[in-house]
Design a protein around this motif. Structure first.
Motif, short mmCIF file in Angstrom:
data_model
loop_
_atom_site.label_atom_id
_atom_site.label_comp_id
_atom_site.label_asym_id
_atom_site.label_seq_id
_atom_site.Cartn_x
_atom_site.Cartn_y
_atom_site.Cartn_z
N MET A 156 -81.09 55.09 19.31
CA MET A 156 -80.15 56.17 19.05
C MET A 156 -80.23 56.57 17.57
O MET A 156 -80.34 55.73 16.70
N LEU A 157 -80.16 57.85 17.34
CA LEU A 157 -80.25 58.38 15.98
C LEU A 157 -78.95 58.14 15.22
O LEU A 157 -77.86 58.16 15.81
N PRO A 158 -79.03 57.97 13.90
CA PRO A 158 -77.81 57.91 13.10
C PRO A 158 -77.06 59.25 13.22
O PRO A 158 -77.68 60.30 13.37
N LEU A 159 -75.74 59.17 13.14
CA LEU A 159 -74.91 60.36 13.33
C LEU A 159 -74.44 60.94 12.01
O LEU A 159 -74.31 60.23 11.01
N VAL A 160 -74.16 62.23 12.04
CA VAL A 160 -73.57 62.94 10.92
C VAL A 160 -72.34 63.68 11.46
O VAL A 160 -72.36 64.18 12.58
N THR A 161 -71.28 63.71 10.68
CA THR A 161 -70.07 64.42 11.10
C THR A 161 -70.18 65.91 10.77
O THR A 161 -71.04 66.32 9.98
N ARG A 162 -69.30 66.68 11.34
CA ARG A 162 -69.24 68.12 11.05
C ARG A 162 -69.04 68.35 9.57
O ARG A 162 -69.72 69.18 8.96
N ASP A 163 -68.10 67.64 8.96
CA ASP A 163 -67.82 67.83 7.54
C ASP A 163 -69.02 67.44 6.67
O ASP A 163 -69.32 68.13 5.68
N GLU A 164 -69.70 66.36 7.03
CA GLU A 164 -70.89 65.96 6.28
C GLU A 164 -71.98 67.02 6.40
O GLU A 164 -72.62 67.37 5.41
N LEU A 165 -72.17 67.51 7.61
CA LEU A 165 -73.19 68.53 7.83
C LEU A 165 -72.86 69.80 7.07
O LEU A 165 -73.73 70.40 6.43
N LYS A 166 -71.62 70.22 7.10
CA LYS A 166 -71.23 71.43 6.37
C LYS A 166 -71.51 71.27 4.88
O LYS A 166 -72.03 72.17 4.23
N ALA A 167 -71.16 70.11 4.33
CA ALA A 167 -71.40 69.86 2.90
C ALA A 167 -72.90 69.88 2.59
O ALA A 167 -73.31 70.45 1.56
N MET A 168 -73.71 69.30 3.45
CA MET A 168 -75.16 69.31 3.23
C MET A 168 -75.71 70.72 3.32
O MET A 168 -76.58 71.11 2.52
N LEU A 169 -75.23 71.51 4.29
CA LEU A 169 -75.67 72.90 4.41
C LEU A 169 -75.27 73.70 3.18
O LEU A 169 -76.07 74.46 2.63
N ASP A 170 -74.02 73.55 2.76
CA ASP A 170 -73.52 74.28 1.59
C ASP A 170 -74.33 73.96 0.34
O ASP A 170 -74.55 74.82 -0.51
N ALA A 171 -74.79 72.71 0.24
CA ALA A 171 -75.56 72.28 -0.94
C ALA A 171 -77.07 72.55 -0.79
O ALA A 171 -77.82 72.32 -1.73
N GLY A 172 -77.48 73.04 0.39
CA GLY A 172 -78.90 73.30 0.62
C GLY A 172 -79.72 72.03 0.70
O GLY A 172 -80.89 72.02 0.33
N GLU A 173 -79.11 70.96 1.18
CA GLU A 173 -79.75 69.64 1.17
C GLU A 173 -80.23 69.16 2.53
O GLU A 173 -80.45 67.96 2.70
#
Length: 117
Positions: free
Chosen positions: A1-18
């Motif tokens: 199973m893949l490691p999970l990311v939360t919605r908030d974590e994903l949004k922060a990564m998207l916002d930072a272009g990371e």
């Protein structure tokens, strides 16, 4: 199973272009709606997920060390797990999954895009 990311974590990564986000829905679903900046590697039909990943990943994910998050429709959807696991087997080193998928993203009023823009 893949490691999970939360919605908030994903949004922060998207916002930072990371992060590179991979929509694993069929192309028609991707065209209709996807997360901002997402690329498409369909994980359905399931029996085609490995072949499609093998064919498309080199073009849309050229950097195997880049942070990648895969997602599909919702928690029961298997597409993201199939594509993500295949990416790992191909040598991608930082692959995580947004398990709740686009339904959760939309339900929380976060932005999406269409193929037209």
């Amino acid at each position: 199973m893949l490691p999970l990311v939360t919605r908030d974590e994903l949004k922060a990564m998207l916002d930072a272009g990371e992060v590179v986000v991979v929509d694993t829905m069929p192309p028609a679903y991707y065209a209709r709606e996807h997360l901002p900046g997402a690329v498409n590697i369909p994980g359905f039909p399931y029996e085609e997920a490995a072949r499609l990943t093998d064919e498309l990943a080199p073009a849309v994910l050229p950097h195997r060390a880049a942070p990648i998050v895969v997602y599909c429709a919702n928690t029961p959807c298997r597409n993201s797990e199939l594509v993500g696991a295949r990416l790992v087997s191909l040598g991608y080193t930082d692959v995580r999954k947004y398990r709740e998928g686009i339904e959760d993203w939309v339900a929380h009023g976060l932005p999406t895009r269409t193929a037209a823009g």
